[in-house]
Design a protein around this motif. Structure first.
Motif, mmCIF file in Angstrom:
data_model
loop_
_atom_site.group_PDB
_atom_site.id
_atom_site.type_symbol
_atom_site.label_atom_id
_atom_site.label_comp_id
_atom_site.label_asym_id
_atom_site.label_seq_id
_atom_site.Cartn_x
_atom_site.Cartn_y
_atom_site.Cartn_z
ATOM 1 N N ALA A 30 0.818 -1.210 0.000
ATOM 2 C CA ALA A 30 0.000 0.000 0.000
ATOM 3 C C ALA A 30 0.855 1.265 0.000
ATOM 4 N N ASP A 31 2.177 1.104 -0.110
ATOM 5 C CA ASP A 31 3.085 2.255 -0.151
ATOM 6 C C ASP A 31 3.058 2.848 -1.556
ATOM 7 N N GLU A 32 1.950 3.461 -1.884
ATOM 8 C CA GLU A 32 1.711 3.959 -3.240
ATOM 9 C C GLU A 32 1.642 5.484 -3.245
ATOM 10 N N TRP A 33 2.000 6.059 -4.365
ATOM 11 C CA TRP A 33 1.934 7.518 -4.507
ATOM 12 C C TRP A 33 1.822 7.889 -5.983
ATOM 13 N N ILE A 34 1.383 9.106 -6.195
ATOM 14 C CA ILE A 34 1.212 9.626 -7.553
ATOM 15 C C ILE A 34 1.708 11.067 -7.568
ATOM 16 N N GLU A 35 2.394 11.409 -8.637
ATOM 17 C CA GLU A 35 2.985 12.739 -8.748
ATOM 18 C C GLU A 35 2.398 13.488 -9.939
ATOM 19 N N LEU A 36 2.068 14.768 -9.722
ATOM 20 C CA LEU A 36 1.672 15.671 -10.793
ATOM 21 C C LEU A 36 2.824 16.639 -11.027
ATOM 22 N N ALA A 37 2.948 17.161 -12.227
ATOM 23 C CA ALA A 37 4.018 18.103 -12.523
ATOM 24 C C ALA A 37 3.481 19.274 -13.330
ATOM 25 N N ASN A 38 3.948 20.457 -12.981
ATOM 26 C CA ASN A 38 3.640 21.654 -13.757
ATOM 27 C C ASN A 38 4.819 21.900 -14.688
ATOM 28 N N THR A 90 -9.372 10.499 -10.508
ATOM 29 C CA THR A 90 -10.167 9.278 -10.440
ATOM 30 C C THR A 90 -9.274 8.106 -10.820
ATOM 31 N N GLY A 91 -9.624 6.931 -10.317
ATOM 32 C CA GLY A 91 -8.866 5.731 -10.641
ATOM 33 C C GLY A 91 -7.698 5.461 -9.722
ATOM 34 N N VAL A 92 -7.548 6.264 -8.657
ATOM 35 C CA VAL A 92 -6.432 6.058 -7.720
ATOM 36 C C VAL A 92 -6.917 6.024 -6.271
ATOM 37 N N GLY A 93 -8.225 5.921 -6.068
ATOM 38 C CA GLY A 93 -8.782 5.946 -4.716
ATOM 39 C C GLY A 93 -9.395 4.617 -4.315
ATOM 40 N N THR A 94 -9.481 4.378 -3.034
ATOM 41 C CA THR A 94 -10.084 3.154 -2.525
ATOM 42 C C THR A 94 -11.561 3.090 -2.920
ATOM 43 N N SER A 95 -12.001 1.892 -3.305
ATOM 44 C CA SER A 95 -13.406 1.659 -3.673
ATOM 45 C C SER A 95 -13.900 2.680 -4.697
ATOM 46 N N ASP A 96 -13.027 3.000 -5.667
ATOM 47 C CA ASP A 96 -13.370 3.940 -6.735
ATOM 48 C C ASP A 96 -13.688 5.336 -6.223
ATOM 49 N N SER A 97 -13.159 5.675 -5.060
ATOM 50 C CA SER A 97 -13.385 7.028 -4.542
ATOM 51 C C SER A 97 -12.561 8.036 -5.342
ATOM 52 N N TYR A 100 3.912 17.905 -7.499
ATOM 53 C CA TYR A 100 2.939 17.803 -6.411
ATOM 54 C C TYR A 100 2.760 16.325 -6.114
ATOM 55 N N LEU A 101 3.110 15.920 -4.905
ATOM 56 C CA LEU A 101 3.147 14.507 -4.553
ATOM 57 C C LEU A 101 1.989 14.137 -3.637
ATOM 58 N N ILE A 102 1.235 13.112 -4.028
ATOM 59 C CA ILE A 102 0.113 12.598 -3.247
ATOM 60 C C ILE A 102 0.466 11.171 -2.827
ATOM 61 N N SER A 103 0.421 10.896 -1.528
ATOM 62 C CA SER A 103 0.852 9.573 -1.064
ATOM 63 C C SER A 103 -0.101 8.992 -0.040
ATOM 64 N N ASN A 104 0.009 7.685 0.109
ATOM 65 C CA ASN A 104 -0.801 6.963 1.094
ATOM 66 C C ASN A 104 -0.234 7.110 2.499
ATOM 67 N N TYR A 105 1.119 7.207 2.599
ATOM 68 C CA TYR A 105 1.780 7.305 3.890
ATOM 69 C C TYR A 105 2.620 8.579 3.958
ATOM 70 N N THR A 163 -3.074 11.000 2.136
ATOM 71 C CA THR A 163 -4.417 10.491 2.389
ATOM 72 C C THR A 163 -4.417 8.972 2.278
ATOM 73 N N THR A 164 -5.036 8.326 3.228
ATOM 74 C CA THR A 164 -5.112 6.859 3.202
ATOM 75 C C THR A 164 -6.097 6.360 2.150
ATOM 76 N N ALA A 165 -6.682 7.290 1.409
ATOM 77 C CA ALA A 165 -7.606 6.898 0.336
ATOM 78 C C ALA A 165 -6.874 6.501 -0.932
ATOM 79 N N VAL A 166 -5.535 6.679 -0.967
ATOM 80 C CA VAL A 166 -4.779 6.302 -2.168
ATOM 81 C C VAL A 166 -4.762 4.782 -2.311
ATOM 82 N N SER A 167 -5.208 4.295 -3.450
ATOM 83 C CA SER A 167 -5.183 2.862 -3.755
ATOM 84 C C SER A 167 -5.160 2.710 -5.269
#
Length: 222
Positions: free
Chosen positions: A45-53, A67-74, A90-95, A112-116
């Protein structure tokens, strides 16, 4: 007019209108730049996603959604008042940094623990606060880039926006492969929307000179 011809036109128009957009018109230069969909040796579950400007001006991200990166399609919604500077990530991570289940060596901007992120059938969409599609990533099978064996992230080139598996480790612990917080790992120059691309100067080609292996026969005149 032939009835079959009319039906053919209507069918073609209905197909075109149903094709999803990959980018919104006149959208800010923000892209999906790196995704760690496989987790790490510390935790799957050590997952993350990065955005870049990759543009030249700051972009307000408050209210943008993934969309497509949250738990239960959140849906993940970026907090209000978030501003992403030019040439920044801009880094978004589960932990959070320091969590024993995380290999991140830098602080995430949004934890946010919603990252999945699924390991198959990736279908990730970034939309702005008006609902316009900014960027998408669709891979119907097991991703060809990134790895659940080496836990490498998938990184994006700023040259042609293609994806590749990370081969080096930056801002990560335990030799985890990836480069969170470092955009354009392969190319540092920003993409400027609307700018003309100057072709590199090339040296004129020298004429090709060939030598005959047979001595020329002299012309004899009487």
């Amino acid at each position: 007019m032939n009835r079959n011809y009319v039906l053919g036109i209507l069918f073609a128009l209905s197909f075109v209108s149903s094709v999803p957009r990959a980018h919104a018109a006149n959208s800010p230069a923000v892209i999906l730049s790196e995704i760690a969909w496989a987790g790490s040796a510390q935790s799957t579950a050590d997952e993350w996603i990065e955005l870049a400007n990759v543009g030249t001006e700051s972009v307000p991200l408050g209210g943008w959604q993934l969309t497509g990166v949250g738990t239960s399609d959140s849906i993940l919604t970026i907090p209000a008042d978030t501003l992403l500077g030019a040439g920044s990530a801009y880094l978004i991570s589960n932990y959070a940094l320091g969590d024993p289940k995380s290999t991140l060596g830098i602080s995430a901007d949004f934890v946010t623990t919603a990252v999945s992120i699924p390991n198959t059938a990736l279908n990730i969409t970034l939309v702005d606060n008006t609902g316009a599609i900014i960027d998408t990533l669709i891979d119907p099978g097991t991703p060809d880039v990134g790895s659940s064996t080496t836990f490498a992230s998938m990184e994006r080139s700023l040259t042609d926006l293609s994806w590749a598996s990370a081969e080096t480790s930056t801002n990560l612990l335990n030799s985890q492969l990836g480069s969170p917080g470092v955009i354009g790992h392969a190319v540092a120059a920003p993409i400027i929307e609307g700018a003309d691309i100057e072709e590199p100067a090339t040296e004129p080609e020298a004429p090709i000179v060939t030598e005959s292996a047979v001595d020329p026969v002299p012309i004899v005149t009487e």
